[in-house]
Design an enzyme around this catalytic site. Structure first.
Site, PDB file in Angstrom:
ATOM      1  N   LEU A  32       0.858  -1.038  -0.048  1.00 27.58           N
ATOM      2  CA  LEU A  32       0.087  -0.013   0.034  1.00 27.58           C
ATOM      3  C   LEU A  32       0.888   1.280  -0.032  1.00 27.58           C
ATOM      4  O   LEU A  32       1.917   1.115   0.463  1.00 27.58           O
ATOM      5  CB  LEU A  32      -1.032  -0.039   1.363  1.00 27.58           C
ATOM      6  CG  LEU A  32      -1.991  -1.021   1.364  1.00 27.58           C
ATOM      7  CD1 LEU A  32      -2.594  -0.629   2.652  1.00 27.58           C
ATOM      8  CD2 LEU A  32      -3.038  -0.997   0.145  1.00 27.58           C
ATOM      9  N   ASP A  33       0.521   2.259  -0.702  1.00 29.99           N
ATOM     10  CA  ASP A  33       1.313   3.276  -0.586  1.00 29.99           C
ATOM     11  C   ASP A  33       1.399   3.955   0.915  1.00 29.99           C
ATOM     12  O   ASP A  33       0.597   3.728   1.507  1.00 29.99           O
ATOM     13  CB  ASP A  33       0.645   4.530  -1.245  1.00 29.99           C
ATOM     14  CG  ASP A  33       0.484   4.245  -2.717  1.00 29.99           C
ATOM     15  OD1 ASP A  33       1.435   3.481  -3.391  1.00 29.99           O
ATOM     16  OD2 ASP A  33      -0.225   4.884  -3.773  1.00 29.99           O
ATOM     17  N   LYS A  34       2.365   4.856   1.125  1.00 29.76           N
ATOM     18  CA  LYS A  34       2.754   5.284   2.385  1.00 29.76           C
ATOM     19  C   LYS A  34       1.556   6.020   3.045  1.00 29.76           C
ATOM     20  O   LYS A  34       1.220   5.829   4.272  1.00 29.76           O
ATOM     21  CB  LYS A  34       3.911   6.108   2.357  1.00 29.76           C
ATOM     22  CG  LYS A  34       4.341   6.679   3.770  1.00 29.76           C
ATOM     23  CD  LYS A  34       5.570   7.686   3.443  1.00 29.76           C
ATOM     24  CE  LYS A  34       5.935   8.251   4.774  1.00 29.76           C
ATOM     25  NZ  LYS A  34       6.936   9.213   4.904  1.00 29.76           N
TER      26      LYS A  34
ATOM     27  N   THR B  49      -1.663   5.658   2.096  1.00 24.30           N
ATOM     28  CA  THR B  49      -2.881   4.948   1.962  1.00 24.30           C
ATOM     29  C   THR B  49      -2.894   4.041   3.177  1.00 24.30           C
ATOM     30  O   THR B  49      -2.047   3.112   3.485  1.00 24.30           O
ATOM     31  CB  THR B  49      -3.006   4.099   0.662  1.00 24.30           C
ATOM     32  OG1 THR B  49      -2.759   4.696  -0.510  1.00 24.30           O
ATOM     33  CG2 THR B  49      -4.228   3.437   0.550  1.00 24.30           C
TER      34      THR B  49
END
Length: 374
Positions: free
Chosen positions: A152-154, A156
């Site tokens: 997951l993106d930082k 998100t």
């Protein structure tokens, strides 16, 4: 992985978790301090043996095979250009408690976590604190730590699966790569789409000049990228709460796709600029949350868990007057994308184009004079 030793060689027995793995990958997984160059040299000189036969780095291993390698001291000292050994800093009690509090559920082969916003999944040049490091706090009694199988993106938040063994990691990685895992995201977007439910089919590529840090729609050179969206609720024309389901897994796909249709995710300055922020005390943090993940386990039984919203997202929903329960009322089994209005319109246009071409060909044929008989 059982190990034996003698005065001259070390022997290992290939375990179930390593069945089918390449020999060079076996070293990376089980003996990471042995470089690829060393493995290749051992293979060239016949010092690397599998069941007594000479082996190559690309050979596939099978459960129960015996692997013989030179003693540790036989490996030459690493040169200036080699990769430095990974230095593992032990977790503090607070860090261990932090990652343990993320656990939503666990099974024999997996953990489901609720990753908070602001925590990177993996480390980088300037990223010291990240989830991958914290997974030491979930190690078993034998010291085996869980393995990441997706990211997951930082910024998100939400549900993230980690595997307890290499065998489980291979299984789940295959599920994500084959798109059999179902992922549901919640997002708050600026403005309201004119169509309440749709399929965004827009190829994505790395945007030049950004060092690969940003994606953009590129019809010619982009990789296929498809995202389904459904409107949950709207706040006038100001903002909308949507459910997003990525049907492919490109970098920043959801963020790039929503910005591409003119409705960036709230808090996403990278893709939405100033338009991605709302006034009235709405948090400036990214409003993108991995709400639910459903995937089959090693036993074939479904694993299905949801993650609660982070505080800033929950507060925004309350501020805008959204009914929190509406998000979970949408069925997971969505209609076939082929039945969506956009897909039907594209097919109808393509069919009409083919009909026009056929008619044009008929007119040309009729216009040609038939040869006269003599």
């Amino acid at each position: 992985m059982a190990q034996g030793s003698s005065e001259n060689v070390r022997t290992f027995t290939v375990g179930e978790d390593d069945d089918g793995i390449r020999l060079d990958r076996w070293f990376k997984r089980n003996l990471p301090d042995v470089s690829f160059n060393t493995v290749s040299r051992w293979a060239r000189t016949g010092q690397l043996r599998v069941d007594g036969k000479r082996a190559n780095p690309g050979d596939r291993l099978e459960t129960g095979q015996n692997l013989r390698i030179p003693p540790a001291e036989a490996a030459p000292a690493e040169g200036p250009g080699s990769r430095p050994k990974r230095i593992v800093q032990p977790l503090s009690d607070d860090e261990a408690a932090f990652v343990q509090d993320m656990v939503l559920a666990k099974g024999r082969d997996w953990f489901m976590l609720n990753k908070p916003p602001g925590l990177a999944t993996q480390g980088g040049t300037k990223t010291v604190q990240h989830l991958d490091r914290l997974l030491d706090g979930l190690a078993d009694d034998n010291g085996q730590r869980p393995k990441l199988v997706h990211r997951l993106d930082k910024d998100t938040s939400g549900v993230l699966l980690v595997a307890r063994s290499a065998r489980a990691a291979a299984h789940f990685t295959k599920a994500f790569a084959g798109r059999t895992a179902r992922k549901v995201y919640w997002a708050l977007i600026a403005g309201v789409p004119s169509v309440e439910e749709g399929l965004i089919d827009a190829p994505l590529a790395k945007q030049p000049g950004t060092g690969g840090e940003k994606m953009h729609v590129d019809e010619e050179n982009g990789l296929p990228a498809r995202t389904r969206y459904r409107l949950v609720e709207r706040a006038g024309n100001r903002a909308a709460w949507v459910e997003l389901q990525p049907l492919t897994g490109r970098t920043h796909q959801l963020r790039a796709h929503m910005a591409a249709i003119g409705h960036p995710i709230v808090g996403d300055a990278k893709y939405g600029g100033a338009e991605a922020f709302l006034t009235g005390g709405i948090s400036r943090k990214l409003h993108l949350h991995a709400r639910r993940l459903k995937v089959d386990g090693l036993d074939g039984k479904p694993i299905d868990h949801s993650a609660e919203l982070p505080a800033h997202f929950a507060e925004t929903l309350a501020t805008l007057g959204f009914d929190r329960m509406l998000g979970d009322m949408l069925p997971l089994d969505n209609p076939d994308p082929a039945r969506l209005p956009e897909t039907k319109a594209k097919r109808a246009a393509a069919h009409a184009k083919s009909v026009r071409r056929a008619r044009k060909g008929e007119r040309r044929a009729r216009g040609r004079a038939a040869p006269k008989r003599r």
